[in-house]
Design a protein around this motif. Structure first.
Motif, short mmCIF file in Angstrom:
data_model
loop_
_atom_site.label_atom_id
_atom_site.label_comp_id
_atom_site.label_asym_id
_atom_site.label_seq_id
_atom_site.Cartn_x
_atom_site.Cartn_y
_atom_site.Cartn_z
N ASP A 17 -4.71 -3.75 -6.30
CA ASP A 17 -4.92 -2.46 -5.63
C ASP A 17 -3.61 -1.80 -5.25
N SER A 18 -2.62 -2.58 -4.87
CA SER A 18 -1.31 -2.01 -4.51
C SER A 18 -0.65 -1.38 -5.72
N ILE A 19 -0.74 -2.05 -6.85
CA ILE A 19 -0.15 -1.50 -8.07
C ILE A 19 -0.88 -0.23 -8.48
N GLU A 20 -2.20 -0.26 -8.36
CA GLU A 20 -2.98 0.94 -8.72
C GLU A 20 -2.64 2.10 -7.79
N HIS A 21 -2.43 1.79 -6.53
CA HIS A 21 -2.08 2.82 -5.56
C HIS A 21 -0.66 3.33 -5.74
N GLY A 22 0.22 2.49 -6.25
CA GLY A 22 1.61 2.89 -6.44
C GLY A 22 2.53 2.45 -5.33
N GLY A 23 2.06 1.59 -4.46
CA GLY A 23 2.87 1.09 -3.36
C GLY A 23 2.09 0.03 -2.60
N PRO A 24 2.78 -0.76 -1.76
CA PRO A 24 2.09 -1.85 -1.05
C PRO A 24 1.09 -1.29 -0.04
N LEU A 25 -0.12 -1.85 -0.08
CA LEU A 25 -1.16 -1.46 0.86
C LEU A 25 -1.13 -2.36 2.10
N PRO A 26 -1.71 -1.91 3.20
CA PRO A 26 -1.83 -2.80 4.37
C PRO A 26 -2.58 -4.08 4.01
N CYS A 27 -2.17 -5.18 4.61
CA CYS A 27 -2.73 -6.49 4.24
C CYS A 27 -3.99 -6.86 5.01
N ASP B 203 -6.89 -18.27 9.36
CA ASP B 203 -5.94 -18.71 10.38
C ASP B 203 -4.60 -18.00 10.28
N LEU B 204 -4.35 -17.32 9.16
CA LEU B 204 -3.07 -16.64 8.96
C LEU B 204 -3.22 -15.13 9.10
N HIS B 205 -4.30 -14.69 9.71
CA HIS B 205 -4.55 -13.25 9.78
C HIS B 205 -3.42 -12.53 10.51
N GLU B 206 -3.08 -13.00 11.71
CA GLU B 206 -2.06 -12.29 12.51
C GLU B 206 -0.69 -12.32 11.84
N THR B 207 -0.30 -13.49 11.32
CA THR B 207 1.03 -13.58 10.71
C THR B 207 1.09 -12.79 9.40
N THR B 208 -0.03 -12.74 8.68
CA THR B 208 -0.05 -11.95 7.44
C THR B 208 0.11 -10.47 7.75
N VAL B 209 -0.62 -9.99 8.72
CA VAL B 209 -0.50 -8.58 9.10
C VAL B 209 0.92 -8.29 9.61
N GLN B 210 1.47 -9.24 10.35
CA GLN B 210 2.83 -9.06 10.89
C GLN B 210 3.88 -8.97 9.79
N HIS B 211 3.72 -9.80 8.74
CA HIS B 211 4.73 -9.83 7.69
C HIS B 211 4.36 -8.99 6.47
N CYS B 212 3.30 -8.21 6.58
CA CYS B 212 2.87 -7.38 5.44
C CYS B 212 3.94 -6.35 5.12
N PRO B 213 4.29 -6.17 3.85
CA PRO B 213 5.36 -5.24 3.49
C PRO B 213 4.87 -3.81 3.30
N ASP B 214 3.65 -3.47 3.78
CA ASP B 214 3.07 -2.17 3.43
C ASP B 214 3.96 -0.99 3.78
N CYS B 215 4.44 -0.92 5.01
CA CYS B 215 5.27 0.22 5.36
C CYS B 215 6.68 -0.18 5.75
N ASN B 216 7.06 -1.40 5.37
CA ASN B 216 8.46 -1.81 5.55
C ASN B 216 9.25 -1.47 4.29
N CYS B 217 8.53 -1.00 3.27
CA CYS B 217 9.15 -0.70 1.99
C CYS B 217 9.47 0.77 1.93
N LYS B 218 10.51 1.08 1.34
CA LYS B 218 10.95 2.42 0.90
C LYS B 218 9.83 3.43 0.80
N PRO B 219 9.81 4.35 -0.22
CA PRO B 219 8.78 5.37 -0.28
C PRO B 219 7.40 4.74 -0.42
#
Length: 591
Positions: free
Chosen positions: A110-120, A128-144
């Motif tokens: 879905d991220s590739i189809e969208h053209g950028g990383p989506l929220p995780c 059990d990794l929900h909070e850490t995954t959301v914390q480290h998600c690259p969705d809006c830490n990436c460039k454009p």
């Protein structure tokens, strides 16, 4: 659930391909769409539960649109079809997984189809990794990305979300989020803090009623030899009241073995080889088989001393040694105690006290001398218990126990959304009526548990639901040697009254114990407070004898190096100890 596009053949666009049949594969896209959708991102693909074709397709997508790592430690995002922690740990160390965004393969597509990383958030692979995954998600830490002013915010496809706190079908477990609340206050609760659904069955054929350990024997609430157990328990209770603890334990163990014996005892030969049935107790059993009673038990029940000590010890805060001291002062009735303690019953009923009392640490047994004369909570609370004795002596029906749990968790929800709780004690073991109500609480965020007990007690007190607090303690530091008399959990032993708005309200005061545990020891606390006494005692003994471990409601520790263990579920506690699962309704190893 994300829309699952048909997966065409990598060369023909047929139904087995990893990408949509409505558009060509990335390699065949037009020049305007060949730019990397996830530039400078490092991805590691966990191959478990993926077939060769899916691995090849995902690897191809990752290579064309980002970068593929050979080591999970070097990646920012871990792609996995695994949904269970244990299986993931076979391939990626848990400490590393907690520092990454661990998502399903659909996130990559879905991220590739969208053209950028989506929220995780909608693609978390391991609950059990929900909070850490959301914390480290690259969705809006990436460039454009899709956040620019000239492009509308994307709406990612929906995926099955992990379970949030919800009301269990089992009445023993409640969660704060089971009460309707604004969406912005919803708190994610890991699966392991919720009761198993459906409940785990007990395989009775794997348990051994001849075992020396009650934690290996299935003990029903009422057994086929219940009247014999009652006779033995009368002798046990007498020994306990007289301070003869070793003798009391012998009778308690014998009664516990008989409680688990699945057949009606008709001859002594049936039980002589059972553990803890020695010559003396065997003789008492034979006497019971011949006459229907045990002479010593009948003599004890007719004794004025036994009746008086039992009466005194039924008052909350009065233990055996205090009861004997009062008896030696020639006190014989509860009215005598009221005069002795200066109780004004009307005044006690009108009082409303909230006092913090820390349990004083006790010395190890080898350092102890004679027992203290007063083994209760102190004269002030004995006065309260005497003044409220008529209310506190009333049994609590199961429906009212559940109502108390519902009211308390509703109030807790206003303080800290996301808490979960389990009603423990005799209620959880199946008793139709309870003497008091015990509830164990926790929160997924351990930092939010500390101090929550006091906050809840003050809230209930302000609303008139907690009228007296007999004990209020904070968490203690970890005590691997278990030098303290009690566990180190945060708890409050209170007198509780339902609000007038409750359908069960009749003005009766009830004993309510509130126990708070950090999430990593939640299930050990639940097991410890569920009981029964003999079942819990023998779990501790089993842990010591077989594994060199210490167990109590506060946690599990290895004896030789004080290493702590944190089972994720109640069943994992049994698995850690090498024990077969025993449902709470089969843990009635006491009368």
């Amino acid at each position: 659930m994300p829309f699952k596009r048909p997966r065409p053949n990598p060369t023909q666009g047929g139904p087995n391909s990893e990408s949509s049949s409505s558009r060509p594969l990335p390699a065949k896209q037009t020049k305007t769409s060949t730019a990397k959708g996830l530039p400078d991102m490092k991805i590691y693909i966990v191959q478990a539960k993926l077939d060769a074709e899916s691995i090849a397709t995902l690897t191809g997508l990752a290579e064309r649109h980002s970068g593929v790592c050979r080591n999970a430690e070097d990646a920012e995002v871990l792609i996995t079809a695994v949904s269970m922690r244990r299986r993931l740990e076979r391939h990626v160390p848990w400490e590393i997984a907690k520092t990454k965004a661990v998502v399903t393969p659909q996130w990559l597509r879905d991220s590739i189809e969208h053209g950028g990383p989506l929220p995780c958030d909608d693609y978390v692979a391991i609950g059990d990794l929900h909070e850490t995954t959301v914390q480290h998600c690259p969705d809006c830490n990436c460039k454009p990305c899709g956040c620019s002013d000239d492009s509308p915010s994307p709406t990612p496809p929906t995926s099955p979300r992990p379970r949030t706190a919800e009301l269990s079908s089992s009445p023993t477990s409640l969660s704060a989020a089971s009460v309707p609340e604004p969406a912005e206050r919803a708190v994610y609760v890991p699966e392991n803090l919720l009761p198993p659904d459906p409940p785990i069955p007990t395989k009775l054929e794997t348990l051994d009623y001849t075992s020396r350990y009650a934690c290996q024997r299935p003990a029903p609430l009422v057994c086929v030899n219940q009247s014999l157990v009652r006779e033995l328990d009368t002798i046990r209770h007498s020994r306990w009241l007289e301070g003869e603890d070793r003798s009391a334990l012998s009778y308690e163990r014998a009664a516990s073995v008989i409680k688990a014996y699945p057949h009606k005892i008709r001859s002594l030969a049936q039980v002589v080889k059972l553990p803890f049935i020695g010559t003396k107790i065997g003789g008492l059993i034979e006497q019971y088989l011949n006459t229907g009673t045990i002479l010593e038990a009948e003599t004890i029940k007719g004794s004025e001393r036994f009746q008086t000590l039992s009466l005194f010890a039924s008052i909350y805060g009065i233990g055996p040694s205090t009861a004997r001291r009062l008896y030696d002062l020639n006190l014989r009735t509860l009215e005598d105690l009221e005069i002795y303690y200066g109780v004004e019953r009307d005044d006690v009923g009108r009082q409303s006290q909230i006092v913090e009392v820390e349990e004083k640490p006790q010395h190890p047994r080898w350092m102890r001398g004679q027992r203290a004369a007063d083994d209760g909570l102190g004269d002030s609370w004995i006065r309260v218990a005497l003044g409220l004795r008529e209310d506190l002596a009333k049994r609590i029906p199961r429906a009212e126990v559940e109502e108390m749990g519902r009211v308390v968790i509703t109030e807790l929800n206003d303080l800290k959304p996301g808490c979960v709780s389990t009603i423990v004690g005799g209620y959880r073991r199946g008793k139709r009526e309870s003497n008091d109500v015990d509830i164990v609480f926790t929160h997924p965020d351990a930092s939010k548990v500390k101090g929550l007990c006091k906050s809840l007690v003050r809230r209930l007190h302000e609303r008139g639901m907690v009228t007296h607090v007999m004990h209020l303690s904070s968490f203690h530091t970890h005590d691997p040697l278990r030098l303290h008399h009690w566990d180190n959990l945060e708890k409050a032993l209170t007198v509780f009254i339902l609000p007038p708005t409750s359908p069960f309200y009749d003005g009766t005061r009830r004993r309510l114990d509130l126990i708070f545990a950090s999430p990593e020891v939640y299930w050990t606390a639940v097991i410890g407070w569920t009981g029964s006494i003999m079942f819990q005692r023998d779990i501790r003994q089993w842990a010591k004898d077989k594994l060199g471990m210490k167990f109590d409601s506060s946690g599990i520790t290895r004896r030789y190096d004080s290493k702590e263990f944190y089972p994720k579920t109640e069943k994992e506690v049994f698995e850690l100890f090498g024990l077969q699962w025993v449902d709470p309704t089969w843990r009635n190893a006491d009368l």
